[in-house]
Design a protein around this motif. Sequence first.
Motif, PDB file in Angstrom:
ATOM      1  N   MET A 273      32.544  96.379  56.560  1.00  0.00           N
ATOM      2  CA  MET A 273      32.018  94.799  55.988  1.00  0.00           C
ATOM      3  C   MET A 273      33.528  94.220  55.454  1.00  0.00           C
ATOM      4  SD  MET A 273      29.517  96.720  55.899  1.00  0.00           S
ATOM      5  CE  MET A 273      28.651  97.116  54.047  1.00  0.00           C
ATOM      6  N   ILE A 274      33.514  92.878  55.502  1.00  0.00           N
ATOM      7  CA  ILE A 274      34.747  92.337  54.713  1.00  0.00           C
ATOM      8  C   ILE A 274      34.078  91.332  53.800  1.00  0.00           C
ATOM      9  CG2 ILE A 274      36.622  92.955  56.200  1.00  0.00           C
ATOM     10  CD1 ILE A 274      36.368  90.159  57.411  1.00  0.00           C
ATOM     11  N   ASP A 275      34.766  91.041  52.878  1.00  0.00           N
ATOM     12  CA  ASP A 275      34.305  89.874  51.740  1.00  0.00           C
ATOM     13  C   ASP A 275      35.304  89.148  51.302  1.00  0.00           C
ATOM     14  OD1 ASP A 275      32.903  88.585  49.846  1.00  0.00           O
ATOM     15  OD2 ASP A 275      32.304  90.342  48.588  1.00  0.00           O
ATOM     16  N   ALA A 276      35.342  87.720  51.347  1.00  0.00           N
ATOM     17  CA  ALA A 276      36.631  86.770  50.910  1.00  0.00           C
ATOM     18  C   ALA A 276      36.088  86.094  49.422  1.00  0.00           C
ATOM     19  CB  ALA A 276      36.692  85.806  52.136  1.00  0.00           C
TER      20      ALA A 276
ATOM     21  N   ASP B 207      38.888  77.463  52.807  1.00  0.00           N
ATOM     22  CA  ASP B 207      38.226  76.154  53.318  1.00  0.00           C
ATOM     23  C   ASP B 207      37.742  76.689  54.820  1.00  0.00           C
ATOM     24  OD1 ASP B 207      38.837  73.992  51.828  1.00  0.00           O
ATOM     25  OD2 ASP B 207      40.507  73.435  52.835  1.00  0.00           O
ATOM     26  N   VAL B 208      37.003  75.908  55.278  1.00  0.00           N
ATOM     27  CA  VAL B 208      36.354  76.243  56.454  1.00  0.00           C
ATOM     28  C   VAL B 208      37.313  76.549  57.903  1.00  0.00           C
ATOM     29  CG1 VAL B 208      34.804  75.253  58.242  1.00  0.00           C
ATOM     30  CG2 VAL B 208      33.976  75.101  56.098  1.00  0.00           C
ATOM     31  N   SER B 209      38.110  75.715  58.004  1.00  0.00           N
ATOM     32  CA  SER B 209      39.278  76.045  59.023  1.00  0.00           C
ATOM     33  C   SER B 209      39.948  77.250  58.678  1.00  0.00           C
ATOM     34  CB  SER B 209      39.949  74.716  59.105  1.00  0.00           C
ATOM     35  OG  SER B 209      40.749  74.676  58.118  1.00  0.00           O
ATOM     36  N   GLU B 210      40.429  77.400  57.599  1.00  0.00           N
ATOM     37  CA  GLU B 210      41.061  78.752  57.019  1.00  0.00           C
ATOM     38  C   GLU B 210      40.244  79.818  57.562  1.00  0.00           C
ATOM     39  OE1 GLU B 210      43.624  79.067  53.044  1.00  0.00           O
ATOM     40  OE2 GLU B 210      41.681  77.929  52.735  1.00  0.00           O
ATOM     41  N   ALA B 211      39.074  79.729  57.115  1.00  0.00           N
ATOM     42  CA  ALA B 211      38.152  80.942  57.284  1.00  0.00           C
ATOM     43  C   ALA B 211      37.962  81.415  58.831  1.00  0.00           C
ATOM     44  CB  ALA B 211      36.708  80.623  56.569  1.00  0.00           C
ATOM     45  N   ILE B 212      37.765  80.265  59.547  1.00  0.00           N
ATOM     46  CA  ILE B 212      37.814  80.419  61.165  1.00  0.00           C
ATOM     47  C   ILE B 212      39.122  81.115  61.607  1.00  0.00           C
ATOM     48  CG2 ILE B 212      37.751  79.295  63.265  1.00  0.00           C
ATOM     49  CD1 ILE B 212      35.918  77.145  61.907  1.00  0.00           C
ATOM     50  N   GLY B 213      40.159  80.853  61.031  1.00  0.00           N
ATOM     51  CA  GLY B 213      41.447  81.384  61.573  1.00  0.00           C
ATOM     52  C   GLY B 213      41.684  82.819  60.999  1.00  0.00           C
ATOM     53  N   TRP B 214      41.230  83.032  59.925  1.00  0.00           N
ATOM     54  CA  TRP B 214      41.320  84.449  59.302  1.00  0.00           C
ATOM     55  C   TRP B 214      40.297  85.276  59.818  1.00  0.00           C
ATOM     56  CZ3 TRP B 214      44.214  83.154  54.480  1.00  0.00           C
ATOM     57  CH2 TRP B 214      44.692  84.554  54.028  1.00  0.00           C
ATOM     58  N   VAL B 215      38.985  84.635  59.897  1.00  0.00           N
ATOM     59  CA  VAL B 215      37.935  85.865  60.573  1.00  0.00           C
ATOM     60  C   VAL B 215      38.434  86.228  62.161  1.00  0.00           C
ATOM     61  CG1 VAL B 215      35.611  85.781  61.279  1.00  0.00           C
ATOM     62  CG2 VAL B 215      36.229  84.920  59.136  1.00  0.00           C
TER      63      VAL B 215
ATOM     64  N   GLU C 152      39.101  92.094  65.302  1.00  0.00           N
ATOM     65  CA  GLU C 152      39.544  93.358  65.982  1.00  0.00           C
ATOM     66  C   GLU C 152      39.272  94.593  65.213  1.00  0.00           C
ATOM     67  OE1 GLU C 152      43.682  94.968  66.062  1.00  0.00           O
ATOM     68  OE2 GLU C 152      44.374  93.139  64.681  1.00  0.00           O
ATOM     69  N   PHE C 153      38.963  94.583  63.873  1.00  0.00           N
ATOM     70  CA  PHE C 153      38.590  95.727  63.018  1.00  0.00           C
ATOM     71  C   PHE C 153      36.938  95.678  63.082  1.00  0.00           C
ATOM     72  CE2 PHE C 153      42.556  94.071  61.388  1.00  0.00           C
ATOM     73  CZ  PHE C 153      43.478  95.284  61.815  1.00  0.00           C
ATOM     74  N   LYS C 154      36.331  95.088  63.821  1.00  0.00           N
ATOM     75  CA  LYS C 154      34.937  94.886  63.951  1.00  0.00           C
ATOM     76  C   LYS C 154      34.228  94.938  62.699  1.00  0.00           C
ATOM     77  CE  LYS C 154      35.148  96.371  68.928  1.00  0.00           C
ATOM     78  NZ  LYS C 154      35.828  95.433  68.935  1.00  0.00           N
ATOM     79  N   PRO C 155      34.351  94.074  61.911  1.00  0.00           N
ATOM     80  CA  PRO C 155      33.337  94.130  60.675  1.00  0.00           C
ATOM     81  C   PRO C 155      31.859  93.633  61.090  1.00  0.00           C
ATOM     82  CG  PRO C 155      34.778  91.999  60.781  1.00  0.00           C
ATOM     83  CD  PRO C 155      35.190  92.997  61.848  1.00  0.00           C
ATOM     84  N   LEU C 156      30.911  94.307  60.482  1.00  0.00           N
ATOM     85  CA  LEU C 156      29.616  93.703  60.641  1.00  0.00           C
ATOM     86  C   LEU C 156      29.363  92.491  60.010  1.00  0.00           C
ATOM     87  CD1 LEU C 156      26.626  94.693  61.164  1.00  0.00           C
ATOM     88  CD2 LEU C 156      26.462  95.603  58.946  1.00  0.00           C
ATOM     89  N   TRP C 157      29.973  92.143  59.083  1.00  0.00           N
ATOM     90  CA  TRP C 157      29.934  90.680  58.491  1.00  0.00           C
ATOM     91  C   TRP C 157      31.152  90.333  57.787  1.00  0.00           C
ATOM     92  CZ3 TRP C 157      25.838  93.727  55.358  1.00  0.00           C
ATOM     93  CH2 TRP C 157      26.232  93.695  54.104  1.00  0.00           C
ATOM     94  N   ILE C 158      31.314  89.065  57.573  1.00  0.00           N
ATOM     95  CA  ILE C 158      32.036  88.285  56.707  1.00  0.00           C
ATOM     96  C   ILE C 158      31.506  87.730  55.600  1.00  0.00           C
ATOM     97  CG2 ILE C 158      32.670  86.610  58.358  1.00  0.00           C
ATOM     98  CD1 ILE C 158      34.886  87.285  55.446  1.00  0.00           C
ATOM     99  N   GLU C 159      31.664  88.137  54.452  1.00  0.00           N
ATOM    100  CA  GLU C 159      30.935  87.667  53.359  1.00  0.00           C
ATOM    101  C   GLU C 159      31.557  86.397  52.437  1.00  0.00           C
ATOM    102  OE1 GLU C 159      29.084  90.989  51.106  1.00  0.00           O
ATOM    103  OE2 GLU C 159      29.111  89.983  49.395  1.00  0.00           O
TER     104      GLU C 159
ATOM    105  N   LEU D 273      26.502  73.826  55.996  1.00  0.00           N
ATOM    106  CA  LEU D 273      27.123  73.340  57.418  1.00  0.00           C
ATOM    107  C   LEU D 273      28.386  74.195  57.684  1.00  0.00           C
ATOM    108  CD1 LEU D 273      26.630  69.476  57.019  1.00  0.00           C
ATOM    109  CD2 LEU D 273      24.961  71.216  58.070  1.00  0.00           C
ATOM    110  N   GLY D 274      29.247  74.380  56.498  1.00  0.00           N
ATOM    111  CA  GLY D 274      30.649  75.120  56.692  1.00  0.00           C
ATOM    112  C   GLY D 274      30.242  76.507  57.279  1.00  0.00           C
ATOM    113  N   HIS D 275      29.241  77.220  56.586  1.00  0.00           N
ATOM    114  CA  HIS D 275      28.689  78.397  57.016  1.00  0.00           C
ATOM    115  C   HIS D 275      28.391  78.433  58.517  1.00  0.00           C
ATOM    116  CE1 HIS D 275      29.112  79.813  52.732  1.00  0.00           C
ATOM    117  NE2 HIS D 275      28.934  81.016  53.151  1.00  0.00           N
ATOM    118  N   ALA D 276      27.850  77.441  58.723  1.00  0.00           N
ATOM    119  CA  ALA D 276      27.362  77.421  60.234  1.00  0.00           C
ATOM    120  C   ALA D 276      28.265  77.181  61.177  1.00  0.00           C
ATOM    121  CB  ALA D 276      26.221  76.148  60.364  1.00  0.00           C
ATOM    122  N   ALA D 277      29.424  76.471  60.824  1.00  0.00           N
ATOM    123  CA  ALA D 277      30.389  76.238  61.643  1.00  0.00           C
ATOM    124  C   ALA D 277      31.238  77.706  61.753  1.00  0.00           C
ATOM    125  CB  ALA D 277      31.289  75.240  61.052  1.00  0.00           C
ATOM    126  N   ILE D 278      31.435  78.318  60.853  1.00  0.00           N
ATOM    127  CA  ILE D 278      32.237  79.554  60.680  1.00  0.00           C
ATOM    128  C   ILE D 278      31.439  80.626  61.527  1.00  0.00           C
ATOM    129  CG2 ILE D 278      33.399  81.447  59.427  1.00  0.00           C
ATOM    130  CD1 ILE D 278      33.157  79.315  57.033  1.00  0.00           C
TER     131      ILE D 278
END
Lengths: 412, 412
Positions: free
Chosen positions: B245-248, B253-261, B266-273, B282-287
């Motif tokens: 699992m990964i935790d930021a 920011d929302v767009s940064e999160a989308i890029g980073w995630v 490729e490392f197949k995290p179960l979730w990004i926290e 709404l930001g979480h929904a977008a990501i």
Amino acid sequence: MSERKMVHKITHVTVRDVRFPTSLEQHGSDAMHTDPDYSTAYVVVHTDSGLQGFGFTFTLGKGTEIVVCAVRALAGLVVGKSLQEIVSDFRGFYRLLSSDGQMRWLGPEKGVIHLATAAVLNAVWDLWARAEGKPLWKLLVDMDPKQIVSCVDFRYITDALTEEEALDILVKAQEEDQMLKEGYPAYTTSCAWIGYSDEQLKQLCTDALKSGWTKFKVKVGADLEDDTRRCRLIRQMIGPDKTLMIDANQRWDVSEAIGWVSSLAEFKPLWIEEPTCPDDILGHAAISKVRGKFGFPADSCVEDLFFHFIVVILHPFVVMLLPVCPHAGGVGLCELVQHLILFDYICVSGSLSNRMCEYVDHLHEHFTSPVVIHDAHYMPPKDPGYSCEMLESSVKKHQYPEGDVWKQHKNN
Amino acid sequence: MSERKMVHKITHVTVRDVRFPTSLEQHGSDAMHTDPDYSTAYVVVHTDSGLQGFGFTFTLGKGTEIVVCAVRALAGLVVGKSLQEIVSDFRGFYRLLSSDGQMRWLGPEKGVIHLATAAVLNAVWDLWARAEGKPLWKLLVDMDPKQIVSCVDFRYITDALTEEEALDILVKAQEEDQMLKEGYPAYTTSCAWIGYSDEQLKQLCTDALKSGWTKFKVKVGADLEDDTRRCRLIRQMIGPDKTLMIDANQRWDVSEAIGWVSSLAEFKPLWIEEPTCPDDILGHAAISKVRGKFGFPADSCVEDLFFHFIVVILHPFVVMLLPVCPHAGGVGLCELVQHLILFDYICVSGSLSNRMCEYVDHLHEHFTSPVVIHDAHYMPPKDPGYSCEMLESSVKKHQYPEGDVWKQHKNN
């Protein structure tokens, strides 16, 4: 020496717990805050040049000492910095205060630490405006849009508003003359606090009508029968053409809100404010379906931070579509908010349609440059600063618990 | 006399600022909290019977004194009440603490005042469990569902969960035996704090694999290149079948999160926290559209209040569909949370599918009844109470700023 003076290095920060016993006469009472003692954590930023910045945050009495404690914790981040250094990177300064690696856990940007941050930032804005010899609204109006935008931390909001979009919106929309001549329209909340008797309400409403007020806010939410009687009374007194707003101060559940608001609809309120938990966006949407408009976007400004206000007014959706009706009242909030609404009118909205600012007629006598209201309009302040400075005699008298007012209160 | 003893009247509340210098070795470091000193505002509720309740809230060092100040303010609402009086109307007691007419302005239920309320409530729950001679999870499991529901304040949540719905969900789903035998599954965050070197990470991961751990959380978000290298390293060590699992920690920011995630997918995290501001639904929904699952519902529990946990696990949508993976770690959070997850398993979910609880291997040695982990499972605590009591010697040594650890730290 004279060069060092211009730098205004911050040598220390003082903070005092100042409380006014407003609960004695039910001023400020609403459905959730039945006995507020309007209070402030009052901050003075001292510099080596002798120039001082004054700021505060608004509280309701008990617990103000917690905010005072938080201001002391933040002061460590501020002392030693110069005004020059701060204003050359205000965004960084904001982030320093709001994102300290250990302290941000206490918020971030929520509750006590948010209030304390606001008090410190207000004092720094006041210092800045005084250093420039201008009232804050004029400092903002004269500022290069790029510099204004550089004061805002865009973390977390770039999906709603980018720096570039903000720059596009910040064009000088109006000249200052109209404001200086006519002022900014206000509505009054002074007539109908929830703890006021019907007699008191009638008298205050009569007086307000004589003074030219046309828009009135009523506190509701504790008892539907009382609310119905009070709303009817006010609507009868002001007639069908003047404006009535109601405010439940977060009292209701969503379904309760829907029932209550439907019942009070006959009095044609322009909006219903804070019907439920202010964080419940979906709840507000559900209530909104039943009954028109909310003062919702402006509710984001309860902390009266420059940062939050500017983000709200610069949001393209708000600029084009939504009413902005900032809160004021409390202790000194009218004094603060007047600067921001003037900036909004002159540099952003350029229009008074769907714009009005709350006014409450309390405690202004404790400020060195109290707000000036003329014919239900805010008249632009002229003294340098953010209108935050309180009379030292008032501060001393109302300091909690050692001031004369509280010693006396305790003895009664 | 014996009857008065049973009432357990609260005579006074003490609170201390206890800090551990964890930042010295980068334990607990993440992208937003780079140098935390894991700390607590440590509360003891004293009663006339001699029985004491222990509680705390978790902080990151600086500013703990603000929470201490807030606990003192709340103590005034608690002293003089008896345990009997409190438990006969726990909902009323919760509302008394969270809705004081003057103090709720400082939150409500946010930041410093929320943390302080949690510390006091935890101490009262501890007192209650001790009075019954049971660990808290067992007190809850044995309790009539009606009484459990009567402890919850449903203000603001009836549109999502009513009292009746909650009652329907609270059926005894499982016997206790399995938990007592096998324990509750955990994942570990101890291997990959952001400030750890690759060498340290490898060593800790090797040790954890030997101890039977199968699920690992990695802190990310400060530097994409570092994150990629560290995630690759861990994925290689644990193999494709174990869980990552990964935790930021709110860094993006929302767009940064989308890029980073997308980059780390490729490392197949179960979730990004906590990819961004935790309040930005709404930001979480977008990501979320870009990359599967989030530990989002469980994130509501950072304050570890019984109230918030129970509301999350009782939500019909959560019961049926969503994973619940509570946070723990910090100082003593594992000790607290184990009680709640046992209650969830036995009385609500009845299943371990999509259920696991965080574990961090720090600072347990300071507790009188430290958590017991066996083969990567939490073993149910047996001592009466909420496992909140710290060793008096540890408290004394780590009190800030007067404890030996801090005096020494200052001298170095």
